[in-house]
Design an enzyme around this catalytic site. Structure first.
Site: not given
Ligand code: NAP
Length: 513
Positions: A117, A142, A286, A322
């Site tokens: 371990h 193991k 992503k 997406d």
């Molecule tokens: P990401 O690439 O990290 O982008 C996040 C975005 O949210 C950026 O534009 C960021 O703004 C903004 N943001 C983060 N915190 C914030 C705050 N406190 N106030 C205002 N704006 C804020 O993330 P993502 O992959 O695009 O995902 C975003 C959301 O989409 C998540 O909630 C995720 O669960 C959802 N999503 C859902 C699905 C589905 O199938 N339902 C699929 C994909 C994603 P800044 O540029 O200013 O940092």
């Protein structure tokens, strides 16, 4: 085989837990270092499954702090009583064997597990360690190490592939969980699972319930195709239960696991050796994963983000499901007009997207393809402008009131996501009757934004519908078979609702005590 360790601290509880564990496990490990006043004869007489007797000292991560002589005496007694297996630490074999004998004087029934371990790391000399243990008189070797990097699991896989003798091997810790789940695929003689949460005998051990239900571990064999989720964090993802249930229902010999990844380039390179057949990709990889693949589908390339990877004959190709999922959901909002208008339903509609990350990019490009009038609103305005430039649409600031004069409003930020469920990215006063409000968040299903929108007379769309469609599309890309979206939705709803009730119970427990 699956082994459940019994770590009760008294004989009555140990007997009870052994009986309970025997309903699920193939083997029981009696951790006698946990059991005070252990009565080995009684425990062995009452066993209904094969038993490993282990008396682990503190120096090897166990609880036994008495004399080495007494510790070894108990293992000798286990052999006399014909325990099925005895686990002896690699540096104590000679105490059990005697100085001159190489083999342990067993009655012929007891198999000897010689164990190593390492709670700090997965050392570089695993091959040497394995060789030394193989030559120590062991029936089974193991080797259990700590994973400091997800790639340590690949090194454990190599050792198991090379081994010519029965070997138990996996990594401990959160980053090692996959080696525990994929025990049959990796070729480990057995894996350990706890009887229930809170009964773990080592870091990273998952419960038997999770192993059997979430991961369908009994369906796995050496040929199982591996799929998984790349992201960080991944521990709360509902994707494993969804894809593993689909694999079971469609009778596919495949298993889906979470990969908690920091360094995406290193991960993709090292895991090619494991021939993982497909990945889902989530935050924060992503966009960065695009640079580490062999090919990118044209839509994903245009978006600049990948949420699905398909491995065909070793070639890794990135896709984005997406985009297609979000459009499907929006076109389904008003099914009657969507049907009559076909792809033209979104044409000319004013759509404001809050956020400029991966999800916003995918949705914006999808909407552009449908000729919607898109506005990007983002906290970081330069990022909004950059996405708007790529898509060919408008960017506006949060405080620009015109930005919210829209037919469809989409939240593509994590604001309002569990655990911050009382937050919303958009004030209630900006939500107007008959506006369609789509929140991409699916945990919780009903966000504060959607509650506010509902009370303002808006049409509301939750993120679960998008999640379900993107998961179905990625399953089809991997397997060539389209799963039922209703099945995915019902699994997801069950898991999300169940999680919420567990959390509510936990918080009321904390309040009461
Ligand atoms: P990401 O690439 O990290 O982008 C996040 C975005 O949210 C950026 O534009 C960021 O703004 C903004 N943001 C983060 N915190 C914030 C705050 N406190 N106030 C205002 N704006 C804020 O993330 P993502 O992959 O695009 O995902 C975003 C959301 O989409 C998540 O909630 C995720 O669960 C959802 N999503 C859902 C699905 C589905 O199938 N339902 C699929 C994909 C994603 P800044 O540029 O200013 O940092």
């Amino acid at each position: 085989m699956i082994c459940i360790p019994v770590i009760s601290n008294n004989l009555a509880d140990a007997l009870h837990d052994m009986a309970e564990a025997s309903k699920f496990a193939d083997i029981i490990e009696l951790r006698t270092d946990y059991i005070k006043n252990v009565d080995l004869k009684c425990l062995l007489e009452r066993r209904t499954k094969p038993v490993i007797v282990t008396n682990r000292p503190v120096r090897e991560g166990g609880k036994y702090d008495g004399s080495e002589e007494d510790r070894i005496a108990l293992l000798k007694l286990a052999i006399q009583l014909q325990a099925d297996y005895v686990d002896i630490e690699h540096d104590s074999v000679r105490h059990l064997c005697g100085d001159t004998e190489r083999r342990v004087p067993t009655t012929g029934k007891t198999k000897l597990i010689v164990s190593y371990h390492n709670f700090r790391e997965t050392p570089g000399d695993l091959t040497d360690i394995h060789k030394k243990l193989s030559q120590s008189g062991a029936d089974i070797v193991k080797i259990v190490t700590h994973a400091n990097n997800i790639t340590d699991n690949v090194r454990i896989y190599s050792i198991l592939q090379q081994s010519r003798m029965p070997t138990i091997s996996f990594c401990m810790g959160e980053l090692g969980i996959i080696s525990r789940i994929l025990y049959k695929r990796f070729g480990s003689y057995l894996t350990f699972a706890s009887l229930r949460t809170g009964k773990e005998s080592a870091p990273g051990q998952i419960s038997i319930h999770e192993l059997l239900n979430t991961y369908q571990a009994r369906r796995q064999d050496k040929q199982s195709a591996i799929y998984g989720l790349i992201g960080n964090p991944v521990s709360h993802s509902i994707s494993p239960i969804i894809h593993n249930t689909l694999f079971k229902e469609m009778n596919l010999n495949s298993i889906y696991v979470p990969f908690k990844v920091d360094n995406i380039g290193e991960f993709i390179r090292e895991f090619r050796g494991l021939d993982v057949k497909g990945y889902s990709v989530t935050i924060p990889h992503k966009e960065s994963v695009v640079n580490h693949l062999d090919a990118i589908d044209p839509i994903a390339e245009k978006i600049g983000a990948v949420n699905t990877i398909v491995n065909k004959d070793g070639q890794l190709t990135g896709f984005n499901t997406d985009c297609e999922a979000a459009i499907k959901v929006l076109e389904g909002v008003n099914q009657a007009s969507a049907k009559s208008l076909g792809n033209a339903y979104l044409k000319g509609k004013k759509v404001a997207i809050v956020g400029a990350g991966g999800a916003a990019r995918a949705i914006a490009f999808g909407l552009k393809g449908r000729q919607a009038q898109i506005t990007i609103i983002n906290r970081n305005y330069e990022r909004a402008q950059s996405l708007a430039g790529d898509v060919g649409c408008l960017a506006r600031k949060f405080d620009d009131i015109q930005a919210f004069d829209t037919d469809i409003l989409i939240n593509a930020t994590p604001v309002g996501m569990f655990p911050n469920i009382n937050e919303t990215p958009i004030g209630k006063n900006k939500l107007k009757p008959n506006m369609t409000v789509f929140d991409t968040i699916y945990n919780p299903i009903e966000t504060k934004l959607l509650n506010d929108a509902g009370s303002q007379g808006c049409i509301i769309v939750n993120g679960l519908s998008m999640f379900v469609h993107q998961a179905a599309a990625q399953f089809k890309l991997w397997t060539g078979r389209m799963p039922s979206v209703e099945t995915i939705e019902s699994i997801a709803r069950g898991k999300l609702t169940n999680r919420r009730s567990i959390i509510t119970n936990e918080s009321s427990f904390k309040k009461n005590y």
